[in-house]
Design a protein around this motif. Structure first.
Motif, PDB file in Angstrom:
ATOM      1  N   GLY A 106      27.481  -7.499   3.458  1.00 18.73           N
ATOM      2  CA  GLY A 106      28.514  -7.880   2.503  1.00 18.73           C
ATOM      3  C   GLY A 106      29.631  -8.670   3.163  1.00 18.73           C
ATOM      4  N   TRP A 107      29.980  -8.277   4.383  1.00 15.73           N
ATOM      5  CA  TRP A 107      31.007  -8.994   5.154  1.00 15.73           C
ATOM      6  C   TRP A 107      30.569 -10.448   5.373  1.00 15.73           C
ATOM      7  CZ3 TRP A 107      32.951  -6.938  10.582  1.00 15.73           C
ATOM      8  CH2 TRP A 107      34.024  -7.739  11.011  1.00 15.73           C
ATOM      9  N   ALA A 108      29.345 -10.623   5.852  1.00 15.27           N
ATOM     10  CA  ALA A 108      28.840 -11.965   6.140  1.00 15.27           C
ATOM     11  C   ALA A 108      28.713 -12.799   4.867  1.00 15.27           C
ATOM     12  CB  ALA A 108      27.483 -11.861   6.835  1.00 15.27           C
ATOM     13  N   ALA A 109      28.166 -12.205   3.804  1.00 13.49           N
ATOM     14  CA  ALA A 109      27.977 -12.949   2.553  1.00 13.49           C
ATOM     15  C   ALA A 109      29.314 -13.314   1.926  1.00 13.49           C
ATOM     16  CB  ALA A 109      27.147 -12.113   1.581  1.00 13.49           C
ATOM     17  N   SER A 110      30.280 -12.406   1.982  1.00 18.64           N
ATOM     18  CA  SER A 110      31.600 -12.683   1.414  1.00 18.64           C
ATOM     19  C   SER A 110      32.316 -13.773   2.203  1.00 18.64           C
ATOM     20  CB  SER A 110      32.446 -11.403   1.405  1.00 18.64           C
ATOM     21  OG  SER A 110      31.852 -10.406   0.600  1.00 18.64           O
ATOM     22  N   ALA A 111      32.214 -13.711   3.534  1.00 16.98           N
ATOM     23  CA  ALA A 111      32.839 -14.733   4.370  1.00 16.98           C
ATOM     24  C   ALA A 111      32.228 -16.116   4.084  1.00 16.98           C
ATOM     25  CB  ALA A 111      32.681 -14.377   5.848  1.00 16.98           C
ATOM     26  N   ALA A 112      30.914 -16.145   3.870  1.00 11.30           N
ATOM     27  CA  ALA A 112      30.260 -17.410   3.549  1.00 11.30           C
ATOM     28  C   ALA A 112      30.740 -17.947   2.200  1.00 11.30           C
ATOM     29  CB  ALA A 112      28.738 -17.216   3.528  1.00 11.30           C
ATOM     30  N   ALA A 113      30.892 -17.068   1.215  1.00 12.28           N
ATOM     31  CA  ALA A 113      31.388 -17.497  -0.096  1.00 12.28           C
ATOM     32  C   ALA A 113      32.809 -18.036   0.009  1.00 12.28           C
ATOM     33  CB  ALA A 113      31.334 -16.327  -1.078  1.00 12.28           C
ATOM     34  N   LEU A 114      33.634 -17.373   0.825  1.00 12.06           N
ATOM     35  CA  LEU A 114      35.016 -17.825   1.013  1.00 12.06           C
ATOM     36  C   LEU A 114      35.064 -19.203   1.672  1.00 12.06           C
ATOM     37  CD1 LEU A 114      36.542 -14.435   2.190  1.00 12.06           C
ATOM     38  CD2 LEU A 114      37.326 -15.735   0.202  1.00 12.06           C
ATOM     39  N   HIS A 115      34.201 -19.424   2.637  1.00 17.70           N
ATOM     40  CA  HIS A 115      34.235 -20.691   3.372  1.00 17.70           C
ATOM     41  C   HIS A 115      33.614 -21.834   2.557  1.00 17.70           C
ATOM     42  CE1 HIS A 115      34.266 -23.437   6.755  1.00 17.70           C
ATOM     43  NE2 HIS A 115      32.964 -23.664   6.587  1.00 17.70           N
ATOM     44  N   TYR A 116      32.415 -21.617   2.029  1.00 14.79           N
ATOM     45  CA  TYR A 116      31.696 -22.709   1.382  1.00 14.79           C
ATOM     46  C   TYR A 116      32.098 -22.925  -0.080  1.00 14.79           C
ATOM     47  CZ  TYR A 116      28.665 -22.706   5.473  1.00 14.79           C
ATOM     48  OH  TYR A 116      28.188 -22.788   6.766  1.00 14.79           O
ATOM     49  N   THR A 124      40.158 -17.419   8.453  1.00 15.70           N
ATOM     50  CA  THR A 124      40.624 -16.685   7.266  1.00 15.70           C
ATOM     51  C   THR A 124      39.461 -16.026   6.541  1.00 15.70           C
ATOM     52  OG1 THR A 124      42.381 -18.329   7.037  1.00 15.70           O
ATOM     53  CG2 THR A 124      42.013 -16.879   5.168  1.00 15.70           C
ATOM     54  N   SER A 125      38.337 -16.708   6.451  1.00 18.95           N
ATOM     55  CA  SER A 125      37.168 -16.167   5.741  1.00 18.95           C
ATOM     56  C   SER A 125      36.654 -14.905   6.411  1.00 18.95           C
ATOM     57  CB  SER A 125      36.055 -17.214   5.682  1.00 18.95           C
ATOM     58  OG  SER A 125      36.463 -18.350   4.967  1.00 18.95           O
ATOM     59  N   SER A 126      36.662 -14.874   7.737  1.00 19.71           N
ATOM     60  CA  SER A 126      36.149 -13.695   8.442  1.00 19.71           C
ATOM     61  C   SER A 126      37.040 -12.481   8.224  1.00 19.71           C
ATOM     62  CB  SER A 126      36.022 -13.995   9.936  1.00 19.71           C
ATOM     63  OG  SER A 126      37.293 -14.273  10.495  1.00 19.71           O
ATOM     64  N   VAL A 127      38.363 -12.707   8.214  1.00 22.27           N
ATOM     65  CA  VAL A 127      39.287 -11.587   7.975  1.00 22.27           C
ATOM     66  C   VAL A 127      39.185 -11.108   6.538  1.00 22.27           C
ATOM     67  CG1 VAL A 127      41.704 -10.874   7.931  1.00 22.27           C
ATOM     68  CG2 VAL A 127      40.882 -12.352   9.769  1.00 22.27           C
ATOM     69  N   PHE A 128      39.265 -12.026   5.583  1.00 21.91           N
ATOM     70  CA  PHE A 128      39.212 -11.652   4.163  1.00 21.91           C
ATOM     71  C   PHE A 128      37.833 -11.109   3.797  1.00 21.91           C
ATOM     72  CE2 PHE A 128      39.993 -13.292  -0.431  1.00 21.91           C
ATOM     73  CZ  PHE A 128      40.231 -11.992  -0.848  1.00 21.91           C
ATOM     74  N   MET A 132      36.764  -7.557   1.847  1.00 20.07           N
ATOM     75  CA  MET A 132      35.982  -7.561   0.605  1.00 20.07           C
ATOM     76  C   MET A 132      34.806  -6.588   0.622  1.00 20.07           C
ATOM     77  SD  MET A 132      36.121 -11.627  -0.254  1.00 20.07           S
ATOM     78  CE  MET A 132      34.688 -11.545  -1.307  1.00 20.07           C
ATOM     79  N   ILE A 133      34.567  -5.941   1.757  1.00 22.15           N
ATOM     80  CA  ILE A 133      33.577  -4.857   1.774  1.00 22.15           C
ATOM     81  C   ILE A 133      34.000  -3.749   0.817  1.00 22.15           C
ATOM     82  CG2 ILE A 133      32.585  -3.011   3.199  1.00 22.15           C
ATOM     83  CD1 ILE A 133      32.794  -4.902   5.589  1.00 22.15           C
ATOM     84  N   VAL A 134      35.308  -3.572   0.695  1.00 19.94           N
ATOM     85  CA  VAL A 134      35.880  -2.504  -0.125  1.00 19.94           C
ATOM     86  C   VAL A 134      35.514  -2.710  -1.592  1.00 19.94           C
ATOM     87  CG1 VAL A 134      38.049  -1.531  -0.936  1.00 19.94           C
ATOM     88  CG2 VAL A 134      37.804  -2.183   1.458  1.00 19.94           C
ATOM     89  N   THR A 135      34.955  -1.670  -2.231  1.00 20.09           N
ATOM     90  CA  THR A 135      34.640  -1.751  -3.657  1.00 20.09           C
ATOM     91  C   THR A 135      35.586  -0.926  -4.512  1.00 20.09           C
ATOM     92  OG1 THR A 135      32.966  -0.038  -3.345  1.00 20.09           O
ATOM     93  CG2 THR A 135      32.214  -2.312  -3.398  1.00 20.09           C
ATOM     94  N   LEU A 170      39.093  -1.694   8.478  1.00 18.26           N
ATOM     95  CA  LEU A 170      38.901  -1.805   9.934  1.00 18.26           C
ATOM     96  C   LEU A 170      38.121  -3.076  10.300  1.00 18.26           C
ATOM     97  CD1 LEU A 170      38.173   1.929  10.738  1.00 18.26           C
ATOM     98  CD2 LEU A 170      40.201   0.618  11.352  1.00 18.26           C
ATOM     99  N   ALA A 171      37.213  -3.506   9.428  1.00 16.24           N
ATOM    100  CA  ALA A 171      36.513  -4.773   9.675  1.00 16.24           C
ATOM    101  C   ALA A 171      37.509  -5.927   9.670  1.00 16.24           C
ATOM    102  CB  ALA A 171      35.440  -4.994   8.603  1.00 16.24           C
ATOM    103  N   ALA A 172      38.473  -5.866   8.744  1.00 21.73           N
ATOM    104  CA  ALA A 172      39.505  -6.902   8.710  1.00 21.73           C
ATOM    105  C   ALA A 172      40.371  -6.860   9.968  1.00 21.73           C
ATOM    106  CB  ALA A 172      40.374  -6.719   7.468  1.00 21.73           C
TER     107      ALA A 172
END
Length: 606
Positions: A106-116, A124-128, A132-135, A170-172
């Motif tokens: 989810g971290w990787a997929a969310s970061a990709a969505a933020l960037h692309y 910024t995408s990696s931090v955010f 976004m793992i948080v539901t 903690l991932a952020a």
């Protein structure tokens, strides 16, 4: 006072407004049968950027961030306090996969969505993306309560939300430490050491505090009336100390603390948890309204078509991809996988943590950090509204709801219980009879009525019975004290207006009469268990009659003058039981449930 009025709303009045809006939204949602989160979001936007009545940053100043942080910590502690390992049952494998495999995906997929899609830089995408793992347990809990899901999909969503909250924060933190090293002169070794130290301190503090409190409570070192205050004080202390070592690690510490206490079988655990649940309802309402009101018009106006595409990419691609891949080869059925994949509402923790890290990224020169807050709010707002209205219909379409009609749990395998269960079964209403005596359930099993052999107050019943299927409880055993205990214990869970019992044998004596806080509401005739059983032994029966325009309530009373109404059911009004002093509502299409003498033809055949 004039100066305070000129600069904004008085803080005391502001807190009162937040409390009134929060509780009012929850009540209105209950009345309208709407998702409470949606109304809280609307209320916060209305008084904040809409009308300008409340600006939390202006009105509360430097107190706002600490207040939100403490509230989120208490919410997560209560979430951990509700995670008894035994409640996982067959959902354990799915939860492990969602946390261990799903969170990184989810971290990787969310970061990709933020960037692309949203156009943010990778830093910024990696931090955010980690945040976004948080539901959001603050959002999941009200949604589950309303959607009435079956036990396993509900457990999957609840456990994932609570466990992933500190994991996402903690991932952020980890991603931010990496960005900090790349953008400043800070050493990578030093940053890694700080991160590892923070995680270690948080875990040790949380587990040690949980163990210490559990032992102190179990050995009587803390008096009963001091347990809740000591619990609150300890949560705040553990959160503050852990957070001072590593930002956001306090969330992990309090979650572990609650998880430990939930699994040590404290005698006073139920009381502690109920009080915490009440406090959490207030905190969730307040924090959500504060964060919605804190948005300004300029920030909302900055959201463009890329923000819409970003939300769509997260909801339709990033979330389903992470869930479905993590659950490959698991025993979770496909319908449940699809439900979890399409259900990922974000809430308070994401907005609070995103705003904090957005400011920190901007401070170290990462320009896109300022775009985190509006995107976070857009994601929370969209997913709250979407899942608030869609989860129930989606669960029904996938046949994952516990029950589509109001169910009744009858305690006590008596003749009256069986007669009432048969009548409810004819109306296609879910019904179960529970009794710790196996012999008392024999006739119910022969009649095809669902049964539970055991004590409904036992821990085994809590883990095996899917109580969300039932809206009402009727205690009808031959033991008045047990009936009173059952209805009193289950009243907070079902609602005091939905637990019933037959009249106690000694209620007429002032010496033995119980206070109104104990026991359930009366049902049927003003008679004891043995008097009702005597009627059934004489040939009386429980039967249903559908009222119509031609055969209304008055006609029914004229034809059955001795019958005693027990309740009524209609598609529009639902199920309602009545006592000796309650009136039966008139209306076409109402099914009347009554205790009545046997029909003449049956008496003749007998």
């Amino acid at each position: 006072m004039a100066t305070a009025a000129a600069t904004g709303l008085d803080p005391v009045l502001g807190f009162a407004l937040v409390g009134a809006l929060g509780v009012g939204s929850q009540w209105l949602a209950w009345r309208l049968r709407m998702p409470a989160i949606v109304l809280m979001l609307a209320a916060g936007l209305a008084v904040g950027p809409g009308l300008g009545l409340l600006d939390p940053s202006r009105d509360f100043g430097d107190l706002l961030q600490p207040l939100v942080a403490i509230a989120v910590a208490i919410i997560l502690f209560e979430g951990g306090l509700s995670l008894n390992v035994r409640s996982l049952a067959d959902a354990a494998a799915g939860v492990r996969r969602l946390v261990i495999i799903g969170a990184p995906l989810g971290w990787a997929a969310s970061a990709a969505a933020l960037h692309y899609v949203a156009g943010l830089d990778w830093a910024t995408s990696s931090v955010f993306g980690g945040i976004m793992i948080v539901t959001g347990p603050t959002v999941i809990a009200p949604l589950l309560r309303q959607a009435r899901l079956r036990r396993r999909p509900a457990a999957l969503l609840q456990w994932e939300a609570i466990v992933n909250d500190p994991v996402g924060a903690l991932a952020a933190v980890l991603a931010f430490e990496v960005v900090l090293v790349l953008n400043t002169s800070a050493g990578a070794g030093h940053a890694a050491l700080d991160f590892a130290l923070g995680i270690g301190v948080a875990s040790a503090l949380g587990l040690a505090a949980g163990w210490g409190l559990a032992r102190a409570f179990a050995t009587g070192r803390v008096p009963e009336y001091m347990k809740v205050p000591v619990l609150f004080g300890s949560v705040l202390l553990v959160f503050a100390v852990s957070d001072s070592v590593l930002h956001e690690s306090g969330l992990l510490a309090v979650t572990l603390m609650g998880l430990w206490i939930a699994n040590v079988e404290l005698p006073s655990y139920v009381e502690l948890r109920r009080f915490k649940e009440h406090a959490t309802v207030l905190l969730v309402s307040g924090v959500f309204i504060l964060l919605a009101a804190n948005m300004d018009r300029a920030t909302l106006a900055a959201l463009d078509w890329r923000a819409v595409l970003f939300v769509a990419a997260v909801v339709l691609i990033a979330r389903p991809l992470a869930v479905l891949v993590s659950l490959i080869g698991s025993p979770v059925p496909w319908a449940e996988r699809l439900l979890v994949a399409l259900t990922g509402p974000r809430g308070v923790v994401l907005v609070a943590v995103a705003g904090l890290f957005g400011e920190r990224l901007a401070e170290i020169g990462v320009a896109d950090g300022a775009r985190i807050a509006p995107l976070a709010f857009a994601l929370v707002g969209a997913t709250v509204v979407l899942h608030g209205f869609a989860l129930g219909p989606l669960a029904r379409a996938l046949k994952l709801t516990a029950a589509t009609r109001p169910g009744v749990l009858i305690v006590g395998g008596s003749a009256f219980s069986l007669a009432l269960a048969r009548a409810l079964d004819k109306l296609d209403l879910p019904v179960m009879i529970a009794d710790p005596n196996h012999a008392h359930l024999r006739r119910a099993r022969e009649a095809g009525i669902e049964t539970f052999f055991g004590d409904v107050l036992s821990e085994e019943a809590e883990h095996r019975l899917d109580l969300v299927r039932y809206e009402m409880v009727i205690a009808a055993s031959d033991n008045d004290a047990y009936n009173t205990l059952v209805t009193t214990d289950l009243a907070p869970e079902f609602g005091r207006e939905k637990v019933y019992q037959l009249r106690r044998s000694r209620d007429s004596s002032r010496r033995h009469a119980l206070p109104a806080t104990l026991g359930g509401r009366p049902i049927g005739p003003d008679e004891t268990f043995y008097q009702v059983e005597a009627r059934l032994a004489e040939g009386w029966e429980v039967r249903t009659t559908r009222l119509s325009e031609q055969f209304d309530l008055d006609a029914w009373r004229a034809e059955h003058p001795d019958a005693v109404p027990l309740g009524q059911y209609s598609e529009a009004g639902g199920l309602r039981f009545v006592g000796p002093e309650d009136d039966v509502e008139k209306g076409e299409g109402v099914h009347l449930i009554a205790l009545a003498p046997a029909r003449k033809e049956r008496r003749a055949s007998a």
